[in-house]
Every structure is written in C-alpha cells, then in structure tokens.
Design a protein around this motif. Structure first.
Motif, PDB file in Angstrom:
ATOM      1  N   VAL A 177       3.434 -12.693  -8.465  1.00  0.00           N
ATOM      2  CA  VAL A 177       3.333 -12.879  -7.011  1.00  0.00           C
ATOM      3  C   VAL A 177       1.884 -12.626  -6.622  1.00  0.00           C
ATOM      4  CG1 VAL A 177       5.732 -12.333  -6.512  1.00  0.00           C
ATOM      5  CG2 VAL A 177       4.065 -10.471  -6.608  1.00  0.00           C
ATOM      6  N   TRP A 178       1.410 -13.411  -5.647  1.00  0.00           N
ATOM      7  CA  TRP A 178       0.006 -13.398  -5.234  1.00  0.00           C
ATOM      8  C   TRP A 178      -0.081 -13.219  -3.716  1.00  0.00           C
ATOM      9  CZ3 TRP A 178      -4.491 -14.549  -8.204  1.00  0.00           C
ATOM     10  CH2 TRP A 178      -4.253 -14.930  -9.528  1.00  0.00           C
ATOM     11  N   ALA A 179      -1.116 -12.528  -3.279  1.00  0.00           N
ATOM     12  CA  ALA A 179      -1.386 -12.435  -1.844  1.00  0.00           C
ATOM     13  C   ALA A 179      -2.888 -12.220  -1.635  1.00  0.00           C
ATOM     14  CB  ALA A 179      -0.609 -11.286  -1.213  1.00  0.00           C
ATOM     15  N   ASN A 180      -3.358 -12.613  -0.462  1.00  0.00           N
ATOM     16  CA  ASN A 180      -4.772 -12.450  -0.123  1.00  0.00           C
ATOM     17  C   ASN A 180      -4.973 -11.255   0.799  1.00  0.00           C
ATOM     18  OD1 ASN A 180      -5.728 -14.762  -1.518  1.00  0.00           O
ATOM     19  ND2 ASN A 180      -4.900 -16.036   0.123  1.00  0.00           N
ATOM     20  N   ALA A 181      -6.125 -10.621   0.655  1.00  0.00           N
ATOM     21  CA  ALA A 181      -6.455  -9.470   1.485  1.00  0.00           C
ATOM     22  C   ALA A 181      -7.955  -9.469   1.751  1.00  0.00           C
ATOM     23  CB  ALA A 181      -6.032  -8.167   0.801  1.00  0.00           C
ATOM     24  N   ARG A 182      -8.391  -8.666   2.716  1.00  0.00           N
ATOM     25  CA  ARG A 182      -9.813  -8.492   3.001  1.00  0.00           C
ATOM     26  C   ARG A 182     -10.343  -7.317   2.204  1.00  0.00           C
ATOM     27  NH1 ARG A 182     -12.133  -9.919   7.700  1.00  0.00           N
ATOM     28  NH2 ARG A 182     -14.034  -9.396   6.560  1.00  0.00           N
ATOM     29  N   ASP A 183     -11.565  -7.462   1.717  1.00  0.00           N
ATOM     30  CA  ASP A 183     -12.254  -6.392   1.006  1.00  0.00           C
ATOM     31  C   ASP A 183     -13.641  -6.254   1.631  1.00  0.00           C
ATOM     32  OD1 ASP A 183     -13.051  -4.502  -0.890  1.00  0.00           O
ATOM     33  OD2 ASP A 183     -13.699  -6.035  -2.316  1.00  0.00           O
ATOM     34  N   LEU A 238       9.456  -3.480   0.185  1.00  0.00           N
ATOM     35  CA  LEU A 238       8.021  -3.630  -0.040  1.00  0.00           C
ATOM     36  C   LEU A 238       7.330  -2.271  -0.116  1.00  0.00           C
ATOM     37  CD1 LEU A 238       5.769  -5.761  -0.371  1.00  0.00           C
ATOM     38  CD2 LEU A 238       5.302  -5.477   2.063  1.00  0.00           C
ATOM     39  N   ASP A 239       7.788  -1.296   0.678  1.00  0.00           N
ATOM     40  CA  ASP A 239       7.171   0.031   0.637  1.00  0.00           C
ATOM     41  C   ASP A 239       7.356   0.665  -0.740  1.00  0.00           C
ATOM     42  OD1 ASP A 239       6.217  -0.096   3.230  1.00  0.00           O
ATOM     43  OD2 ASP A 239       8.014   0.807   4.092  1.00  0.00           O
ATOM     44  N   GLY A 240       8.521   0.439  -1.343  1.00  0.00           N
ATOM     45  CA  GLY A 240       8.743   0.952  -2.685  1.00  0.00           C
ATOM     46  C   GLY A 240       7.801   0.304  -3.688  1.00  0.00           C
ATOM     47  N   TRP A 241       7.587  -0.999  -3.536  1.00  0.00           N
ATOM     48  CA  TRP A 241       6.647  -1.688  -4.431  1.00  0.00           C
ATOM     49  C   TRP A 241       5.223  -1.177  -4.206  1.00  0.00           C
ATOM     50  CZ3 TRP A 241       2.459  -4.731  -2.977  1.00  0.00           C
ATOM     51  CH2 TRP A 241       1.750  -5.290  -4.052  1.00  0.00           C
ATOM     52  N   LYS A 242       4.838  -0.960  -2.957  1.00  0.00           N
ATOM     53  CA  LYS A 242       3.491  -0.450  -2.680  1.00  0.00           C
ATOM     54  C   LYS A 242       3.278   0.907  -3.355  1.00  0.00           C
ATOM     55  CE  LYS A 242       2.592  -2.619   1.833  1.00  0.00           C
ATOM     56  NZ  LYS A 242       2.345  -2.344   3.270  1.00  0.00           N
ATOM     57  N   ALA A 243       4.304   1.750  -3.307  1.00  0.00           N
ATOM     58  CA  ALA A 243       4.174   3.058  -3.951  1.00  0.00           C
ATOM     59  C   ALA A 243       3.952   2.903  -5.450  1.00  0.00           C
ATOM     60  CB  ALA A 243       5.427   3.892  -3.674  1.00  0.00           C
ATOM     61  N   PRO A 250      -4.607   3.311  -7.885  1.00  0.00           N
ATOM     62  CA  PRO A 250      -4.793   3.965  -6.583  1.00  0.00           C
ATOM     63  C   PRO A 250      -5.865   3.313  -5.713  1.00  0.00           C
ATOM     64  CG  PRO A 250      -4.612   5.595  -8.340  1.00  0.00           C
ATOM     65  CD  PRO A 250      -4.702   4.257  -9.007  1.00  0.00           C
ATOM     66  N   GLU A 251      -6.905   2.752  -6.335  1.00  0.00           N
ATOM     67  CA  GLU A 251      -8.015   2.183  -5.556  1.00  0.00           C
ATOM     68  C   GLU A 251      -7.610   0.964  -4.733  1.00  0.00           C
ATOM     69  OE1 GLU A 251      -9.568   4.580  -8.864  1.00  0.00           O
ATOM     70  OE2 GLU A 251      -8.098   2.956  -8.739  1.00  0.00           O
ATOM     71  N   THR A 252      -6.443   0.390  -5.015  1.00  0.00           N
ATOM     72  CA  THR A 252      -6.021  -0.792  -4.259  1.00  0.00           C
ATOM     73  C   THR A 252      -5.302  -0.432  -2.961  1.00  0.00           C
ATOM     74  OG1 THR A 252      -3.903  -0.950  -5.450  1.00  0.00           O
ATOM     75  CG2 THR A 252      -5.787  -2.184  -6.349  1.00  0.00           C
ATOM     76  N   ALA A 253      -5.143   0.859  -2.670  1.00  0.00           N
ATOM     77  CA  ALA A 253      -4.378   1.274  -1.486  1.00  0.00           C
ATOM     78  C   ALA A 253      -4.835   0.589  -0.198  1.00  0.00           C
ATOM     79  CB  ALA A 253      -4.428   2.793  -1.340  1.00  0.00           C
ATOM     80  N   PRO A 254      -6.167   0.461   0.067  1.00  0.00           N
ATOM     81  CA  PRO A 254      -6.568  -0.223   1.307  1.00  0.00           C
ATOM     82  C   PRO A 254      -6.126  -1.688   1.349  1.00  0.00           C
ATOM     83  CG  PRO A 254      -8.394   1.066   0.416  1.00  0.00           C
ATOM     84  CD  PRO A 254      -7.334   1.041  -0.641  1.00  0.00           C
ATOM     85  N   LEU A 255      -6.090  -2.347   0.212  1.00  0.00           N
ATOM     86  CA  LEU A 255      -5.622  -3.733   0.184  1.00  0.00           C
ATOM     87  C   LEU A 255      -4.130  -3.799   0.478  1.00  0.00           C
ATOM     88  CD1 LEU A 255      -7.403  -5.059  -3.056  1.00  0.00           C
ATOM     89  CD2 LEU A 255      -8.268  -5.050  -0.708  1.00  0.00           C
ATOM     90  N   PHE A 259      -0.445  -5.691   3.766  1.00  0.00           N
ATOM     91  CA  PHE A 259       0.736  -6.513   3.516  1.00  0.00           C
ATOM     92  C   PHE A 259       1.922  -5.948   4.282  1.00  0.00           C
ATOM     93  CE2 PHE A 259      -1.462  -6.832  -0.806  1.00  0.00           C
ATOM     94  CZ  PHE A 259      -2.244  -7.905  -0.390  1.00  0.00           C
ATOM     95  N   ALA A 260       2.379  -6.692   5.292  1.00  0.00           N
ATOM     96  CA  ALA A 260       3.457  -6.207   6.155  1.00  0.00           C
ATOM     97  C   ALA A 260       4.836  -6.528   5.618  1.00  0.00           C
ATOM     98  CB  ALA A 260       3.294  -6.790   7.562  1.00  0.00           C
ATOM     99  N   SER A 261       4.949  -7.586   4.836  1.00  0.00           N
ATOM    100  CA  SER A 261       6.260  -7.979   4.307  1.00  0.00           C
ATOM    101  C   SER A 261       6.063  -8.810   3.052  1.00  0.00           C
ATOM    102  CB  SER A 261       7.036  -8.787   5.348  1.00  0.00           C
ATOM    103  OG  SER A 261       6.545 -10.122   5.416  1.00  0.00           O
TER     104      SER A 261
END
Length: 397
Positions: A177-183, A238-243, A250-255, A259-261
C-alpha cells in the motif's frame, strides 16, 4: 504506417509518442473515460531518464521529481543491510523519485502536440487478424485494420493471451500500500530509505518532489504486506497500523500523522509475467504486459520507457513489421530477462514469511556492499543499465 496502442499507462503513452514522432499515424485506445495514473511514487533510473531524453521530456520530468543519490535499508536495530549509491556506477549519477501523477501529466500532455489520436472510453476486448490487426471494443465496434498493434495494458493484461495464448502471469503473494505525504524539513531527502523486520515487513519512503497539484517536498511511503491481508488493511484500524509503523520506524511519525484514513492509500499488486515471444504478426506486447515482475529492483517504468523508444527505432521501411518485431524483442530481452531473473531471486529476501531468505540477505548484503568491485556491479544493476549486449548510443546516460 498506421499503428494502434492499447493502454494509456507509461508504456502505452511512451510508445504512442515515440511512434508518432517518427511520422507514423498513431491511435491510442484507453478503457477509462478519463485516463489517470495508478499508484503513488516511482523511481526513474538513469536508463529511464535516457529514454525520456529521446522523447524530449527529460527536462520537464526533472523539474518535477526529486533527485535520489542512493538506496539504503536498515533492520529494526538500525543496522545497515543495504547500501547502494549511484556514484559507485558513475560520478554524478542519480535516480529521480517522481509522483506517478506528475509523470503521467508530462506524458499525457505531449500526446496532442505529437499528433496522437487518443480515444478514451474504448475498452478493447478482442483482436482480429494478427497480420493486419483489427481491434474490437466492448461495444462491438471494429477499429482498423492497422499495420501494427502495440499491447501495453499492464501486467494484468486482458489481451496478452490473444497475442501469446500460453503466456502466464501469476500474482505474487505479496503487494504493497502506498500513500503520499509532505516532508517539509527534508528528513527523507536524497535517498530511497527502507526498513525491514525480517522479510515479513518492509517499509519505505521515497522522495518524489512535486505532486500533480504543484505542492513540493512530497514523499511516497509504502508498506509491504501479503495480498491476503490487503482488504483487512483497508477495512481495519488505521491507528493500530500507525502504532506498528512507528515501532518499525519511529522517524516516520510526522508522516504518519497526515493519514486520516486508509482511503489515503492506494494498493499495488504484482505479477510474474512469462510470455516467451512477445509478438505475433503485426502484434506486440511491451512493458509489464510483456515482462512484468516484482518491484524489488524498481525497474518496471524504466524498462517500459526503453521498450517504447527501441520499438520505434526497430521499425524500418525496408523490413516487414513481423521481422522488425522479432528483432525488437531479441534486443530487448538481453535487458529485460536479466532483470526478471534478478527480481525473482531477490523477492523472497524482501517479501516473504520465511526466515532463511532474510537471514541470507542480512548476512551477505552488508559485507558485500563494502567490496569496491561489487559495489559498482550492484550500482550498475540499480541504474537499469545491465544489458547483455550493446546499449544503443541514444540510450546511454
């Protein structure tokens, strides 16, 4: 020559442009009413960038993407497993991370000025007469005859079996699965970064520059998982996956916070395509329809772009279409087959539930990456320049 191209992806658009710019009359058929890119980001190698230069599109693409100097992968402890640098192949060399939508815009935007007749909402169901192909769409309308029909409808091609009935295209059991984010702070700039938990979990971040909306400092984040778990990801917590993702990296936490859903993610599955001959009469397969494989070496779009350029170059007035296509494939397989073999060999080391594959990877890759001669060989593979034979002069970076 009248040519038809089926599929408005990277391979199809590049083939249509390459043929049209050599004076051929080209019709590009696309099933969707509104063509659109699928997926998030991809890595253009020096080989793919060379093909884009032939098409006159390299500068536009370079302006949108993000320079990638190296590929590095670490395990959960932070130990470096993978370390590959473009400079080990040639000083100053680089890859280019780019949003699929941005690459799509550049290719699609060039079609009209090249004279390509793009026909959308026309799903091709059937091919009649391989010598002078006629294409039959889902409404029963017949298009053609054409001197050449290029089938570029991807690894899940619906038409491949009509060109080569014995072709096989088995799904890999793992996808992503892929998603885009700001860095905005550029934490992940300049490299394709990956993290591994054995081979059951692979997480990566690729800088891709500007998105189709013009926003800069974009990265594409991917998470590998078995296809059997794909639906669960999109229907799950999704929150479980984020955890879990924060545990891995850990460094990806801001990215991750952006992701809201699960709807922010796109899904990707891959096929191991075995075709044998790509062509029959005036028909030919190109791109993933001809030689799709796993994404471990990141070569799919690059090989497709080179297919498109070399196909147009192989068509000469003093030679029949069928002979030209046979020679086209003979030349291309000197590059596509080594990459298919390498991808098949590497896949269990990065995407599998076993322990032996990742153990071999972890024990060998880091020590071997320190050997100067082997570093150059691995960098050559990374750049897309591995070929058992001469690279055409115009495709040399």
């Amino acid at each position: 020559m009248r040519a038809a191209v089926v599929g408005c992806g990277v391979a199809g658009m590049a083939a249509a442009l390459s043929l049209a710019r050599r004076g051929h009359v080209v019709t590009l058929f696309e099933a969707f009413d509104r063509p659109q890119p699928l997926g998030s980001g991809l890595l253009l190698q020096p080989s793919g960038l060379a093909a884009l230069r032939v098409l006159g599109l390299a500068e536009a693409v370079l302006a949108l993407g993000a320079r990638v100097e190296r590929l590095e992968g670490r395990d959960l402890s932070g130990r470096r497993i993978l370390d590959m640098a473009y400079a080990d192949w040639r000083p100053g060399a680089f890859g280019l991370g780019i949003h699929r939508g941005s690459l799509f815009q550049v290719l699609h935007g060039a079609l009209a000025s090249a004279g390509v007749d793009l026909r959308t909402g026309q799903e091709i169901d059937r091919i009649e007469d391989s010598a002078r192909p006629r294409l039959v769409d889902a409404r029963g309308e017949v298009h053609g005859p054409f001197d050449l029909a290029v089938i570029a409808d991807g690894s899940a091609s619906r038409l491949r079996g009509q060109v080569r009935p014995k072709a096989r295209a088995a799904l890999y059991p793992w996808g992503a699965v892929w998603a885009n984010a700001r860095d905005p702070e550029g934490r992940f700039a300049d490299a394709l970064h990956q993290r591994y938990d054995a081979a059951s979990t692979m997480m990566g971040v690729l800088p891709v520059g500007r998105g189709p909306d013009g926003a800069g400092n974009q990265v594409s984040l991917f998470w590998s998982l078995p296809l059997a778990e794909m639906e669960g990801f999109f229907a799950g917590d999704l929150d479980g996956w984020k955890a879990r993702a924060r545990e891995v990296w850990p460094e990806t936490a801001p990215l991750l916070e952006g992701f809201a859903s699960p709807a922010a993610f796109s899904r990707a599955s891959y096929r191991d395509v075995t075709v044998g001959r790509w062509s029959r009469g005036g028909l030919t397969l190109i791109g993933d329809a001809a030689h799709g494989t796993s994404p471990q070496l990141g070569q799919g779009a690059n090989l497709a772009l080179i297919d498109a350029v070399e196909l147009a170059e192989r068509l000469t007035p003093n030679r029949s279409i069928a002979v030209s296509l046979t020679r086209f494939q003979a030349g291309r397989r000197r590059q596509t087959e080594p990459y298919q073999l390498a991808s098949r060999a590497l896949t269990p080391l990065f995407q599998s539930s076993g322990r032996l594959g990742p153990w071999v990877r972890d024990q060998l890759f880091a020590p071997l990456s320190k050997v100067p001669g082997l570093r150059r060989i691995s960098a050559t593979v990374l750049t897309g320049m591995l070929r058992l034979g001469r690279t055409p002069p115009n495709l040399r970076p």
